[in-house]
Scaffold this active site. Sequence first.
Site, PDB file in Angstrom:
ATOM      1  N   GLU A 115       0.938  -1.337  -0.030  1.00 29.86           N
ATOM      2  CA  GLU A 115      -0.043   0.013   0.098  1.00 29.86           C
ATOM      3  C   GLU A 115       0.945   1.153   0.100  1.00 29.86           C
ATOM      4  O   GLU A 115       0.583   2.128  -0.827  1.00 29.86           O
ATOM      5  CB  GLU A 115      -0.875  -0.008   1.506  1.00 29.86           C
ATOM      6  CG  GLU A 115      -2.057  -0.943   1.237  1.00 29.86           C
ATOM      7  CD  GLU A 115      -1.615  -2.422   1.389  1.00 29.86           C
ATOM      8  OE1 GLU A 115      -0.603  -2.732   1.893  1.00 29.86           O
ATOM      9  OE2 GLU A 115      -2.631  -3.426   0.989  1.00 29.86           O
ATOM     10  N   ASP A 145     -24.055  -2.610   8.029  1.00 32.61           N
ATOM     11  CA  ASP A 145     -22.812  -2.542   6.788  1.00 32.61           C
ATOM     12  C   ASP A 145     -23.208  -2.492   5.458  1.00 32.61           C
ATOM     13  O   ASP A 145     -24.362  -1.915   5.392  1.00 32.61           O
ATOM     14  CB  ASP A 145     -22.011  -4.164   6.955  1.00 32.61           C
ATOM     15  CG  ASP A 145     -20.612  -4.044   6.911  1.00 32.61           C
ATOM     16  OD1 ASP A 145     -20.325  -3.165   6.215  1.00 32.61           O
ATOM     17  OD2 ASP A 145     -20.171  -4.972   7.614  1.00 32.61           O
TER      18      ASP A 145
HETATM   19  C1  FMN Z   1     -15.315   1.917   4.541  1.00 32.59           C
HETATM   20  C2  FMN Z   1     -14.881   0.404   4.142  1.00 32.59           C
HETATM   21  C3  FMN Z   1     -14.786  -0.264   5.429  1.00 32.59           C
HETATM   22  C4  FMN Z   1     -14.166  -1.631   5.017  1.00 32.59           C
HETATM   23  N1  FMN Z   1     -14.101  -2.274   6.231  1.00 32.59           N
HETATM   24  C5  FMN Z   1     -13.663  -3.451   6.396  1.00 32.59           C
HETATM   25  C6  FMN Z   1     -13.495  -4.658   7.300  1.00 32.59           C
HETATM   26  O1  FMN Z   1     -14.155  -4.038   8.161  1.00 32.59           O
HETATM   27  N2  FMN Z   1     -12.671  -5.723   7.261  1.00 32.59           N
HETATM   28  C7  FMN Z   1     -12.235  -6.083   5.848  1.00 32.59           C
HETATM   29  O2  FMN Z   1     -11.880  -7.011   5.771  1.00 32.59           O
HETATM   30  N3  FMN Z   1     -12.388  -5.137   4.796  1.00 32.59           N
HETATM   31  C8  FMN Z   1     -12.997  -4.129   4.810  1.00 32.59           C
HETATM   32  N4  FMN Z   1     -13.177  -3.107   3.725  1.00 32.59           N
HETATM   33  C9  FMN Z   1     -12.396  -3.603   2.727  1.00 32.59           C
HETATM   34  C10 FMN Z   1     -10.836  -3.673   2.776  1.00 32.59           C
HETATM   35  O3  FMN Z   1     -10.424  -2.518   3.033  1.00 32.59           O
HETATM   36  C11 FMN Z   1     -10.197  -4.158   1.230  1.00 32.59           C
HETATM   37  O4  FMN Z   1     -10.671  -5.413   1.026  1.00 32.59           O
HETATM   38  C12 FMN Z   1      -8.932  -4.004   1.236  1.00 32.59           C
HETATM   39  O5  FMN Z   1      -8.273  -4.093  -0.143  1.00 32.59           O
HETATM   40  C13 FMN Z   1      -8.045  -5.009   2.337  1.00 32.59           C
HETATM   41  O6  FMN Z   1      -6.685  -4.697   2.152  1.00 32.59           O
HETATM   42  P1  FMN Z   1      -5.631  -6.050   2.206  1.00 32.59           P
HETATM   43  O7  FMN Z   1      -5.663  -6.734   0.862  1.00 32.59           O
HETATM   44  O8  FMN Z   1      -4.344  -5.590   2.625  1.00 32.59           O
HETATM   45  O9  FMN Z   1      -5.992  -7.127   3.263  1.00 32.59           O
HETATM   46  C14 FMN Z   1     -13.550  -2.041   3.929  1.00 32.59           C
HETATM   47  C15 FMN Z   1     -13.688  -1.243   2.952  1.00 32.59           C
HETATM   48  C16 FMN Z   1     -14.176   0.365   3.031  1.00 32.59           C
HETATM   49  C17 FMN Z   1     -14.225   1.151   1.770  1.00 32.59           C
HETATM   50 MN    MN Z   2      -2.503  -5.357   1.318  1.00 29.34          MN
END
Ligand code: FMN
Ligand code: MN
Length: 623
Positions: A233, A282
């Site tokens: 990221e 959600d």
């Molecule tokens: C407002 C918002 C809230 C989110 N909340 C969650 C959450 O509570 N848990 C989760 O696993 N992903 C959540 N997501 C989705 C993740 O941020 C997204 O899948 C992200 O790519 C995960 O990053 P990673 O691949 O590094 O794990 C949310 C996204 C948004 C836009």
């Molecule tokens: Mn990631």
Amino acid sequence: MVWRQLSRYVEALEESNEMLRIVDPVDVELEAGCFADRLVKKGGPALKFEQPRLPDGSISQFPLLMNLFGTRERTNRALGVDDPREIGERMVALMKPDVGGILKAPWTGIGLAKQGMTMAPRKVSRGACQQVVMEVPDVTRLPIPKTWPEDAGPFMTLPLVVTADANTGVHNMGMYRSQVYGPTEVGLHWQAHKHGADHADAASGRMPVAICLGGPPEVMFSAIAPLPNNLTEYEFAGLLGGRRLSIVKCETNDLWVPAECDVLIEGYTLPSETRMEGPFGDHFGYYSLAEPYPVMHITRITHRKDAMIPMTIVGMPPMEDGYLGEAIAEAFLPTLQFQHRDVSDLFLPLETGFHNLAIVASKQRYPRQARKTALGLLGAGQMMFQKVIVTVDEDHPVKDLDALLDALDYRVHIPNDLVFLRGMVADTLAHAAPWENIHDKLIIDATTTPDNDPHSGQPPQPGCPDSLEISASAVSGVIQARMLRSSMLVVTTNIEGGPKPESSMEDVSEDGAARQREIIGGICDAIWSLEAAQNLRWLFITDDDVYLASEEWRRRLLWQLFCRFDVGRDLHFDDSGGRLAWDATAPIPSSKGPLPVRRWPGVTLHDPEVAKRVDAWLAEGGY
Ligand SMILES: Cc1cc2nc3c(=O)[nH]c(=O)nc-3n(C[C@H](O)[C@H](O)[C@H](O)COP(=O)(O)O)c2cc1C
Ligand SMILES: [Mn+2]
């Protein structure tokens, strides 16, 4: 445009009159979220609450920001692009440099090399996020909204959660909502499929965690971007911002975090310590179920002098995260196409929560190519969560709902063109799935059949007369009926004792569930036996909380049809196999049916008193 700091983006919004400043005290509990919801539904401005009132009645020293990304235009502006596809094109240029061109004209490679260099984060010794130390760390002093009445408490809804791989030290920053349990304890809702969960599973002892709030929009966007495993990221934020991301080391652990964030919360998790997290209203418009998740213990909180706290509300679409999700889908289309060359276009309608329906335009040069494309996508990162993929022709306008209905009407032969995938990965939020994280998937092939396919050359399928709408309305149990196309009918019904939007249904009722199956079966049989329904191919059944003659009925219907059904449990064929019923009535929990129904959550609805207050306030201000 590079923002580098959140305050610059906020100032720009203020200058262009896209920021509504609310100077009166507003409760972070329910009120602020209701304001944000009302405005985002109208395409209104972003919000700055200058006096957010905490649950104890005191005013937080930090302004609360909402709807920063609350329209498509604002999201583009935050990202500094006219079209999010520019971002993907930049990524593809790095993945596949035009080697031939660079050899002929080496200077054309310089821009590319520069871009590559912006991606490495830069370590700095002091970060703005550490300007002020909170003497006694207490996260409850921050303006953290509770957005829905049945939420288990306040939740940080735009947190940037940083963890590191215990073996390699590679950092991850994911947006995982964080429930506030107390001054120094928060729950971390990283779902099983996410990088944070991966780090936690691999950690053997205390695992350092940091939560950053605010920061430049490009950093926030990076935290939600579905990046491949080999791109971090921080690198992506550098690419987005056109400048190396400054990162600074935490004081009480070894993590490095974006230096320009507004607030830095440091802490750790303990192996195998979990606590119930949720319920939380959600983004499917339902409360997600309470489940155990890790607990973060806070060791230190610091912030910028002028810190502002951005948060969001998720719930029944359209919401702010819908615009973020649309931007994500567009930004990543070019990289998806780079790996999946048959994909010509892709659309994830925000009404269906992004994970319940994908419309994929595909090449179809040889038989069944589009199905192969769909299968490929289901293995591509977070596309794994999709419940239904409809494949359409290469030149099909994927965002046009009428065109989608036409394709389903003309091109789909029910017995030939549905592909079922049993027992696949589901989104944790998929409450209709029979098991947590597991469901069946459906690929609907609505492409033109190529000549060299044995199914080609079939005559056009006949439709039903318009009179079907009237005869179906008279069927027992049917409240409203409406034809979507000549082969498609939607009817609404009211299942007695079934889950209603206002409340969740916790307890299994085998009798109730059996009765519901009987009612649905009865409606199907009665409609299928109507003279006018001989050529009906699609029969959608849903609850009567959609009014099929209202202005917004199509968006609402899309939401209901896709969020209330499970592929394995709720699709039924007539005896000929040529007619399909799609049961999207909210199911009564049961463990003995053909497939289980877990507890069925309620719909996110505002507290009526709060909504009245907020509406009056907005009306007074001319909104
Ligand atoms: C407002 C918002 C809230 C989110 N909340 C969650 C959450 O509570 N848990 C989760 O696993 N992903 C959540 N997501 C989705 C993740 O941020 C997204 O899948 C992200 O790519 C995960 O990053 P990673 O691949 O590094 O794990 C949310 C996204 C948004 C836009
Ligand atoms: Mn990631």
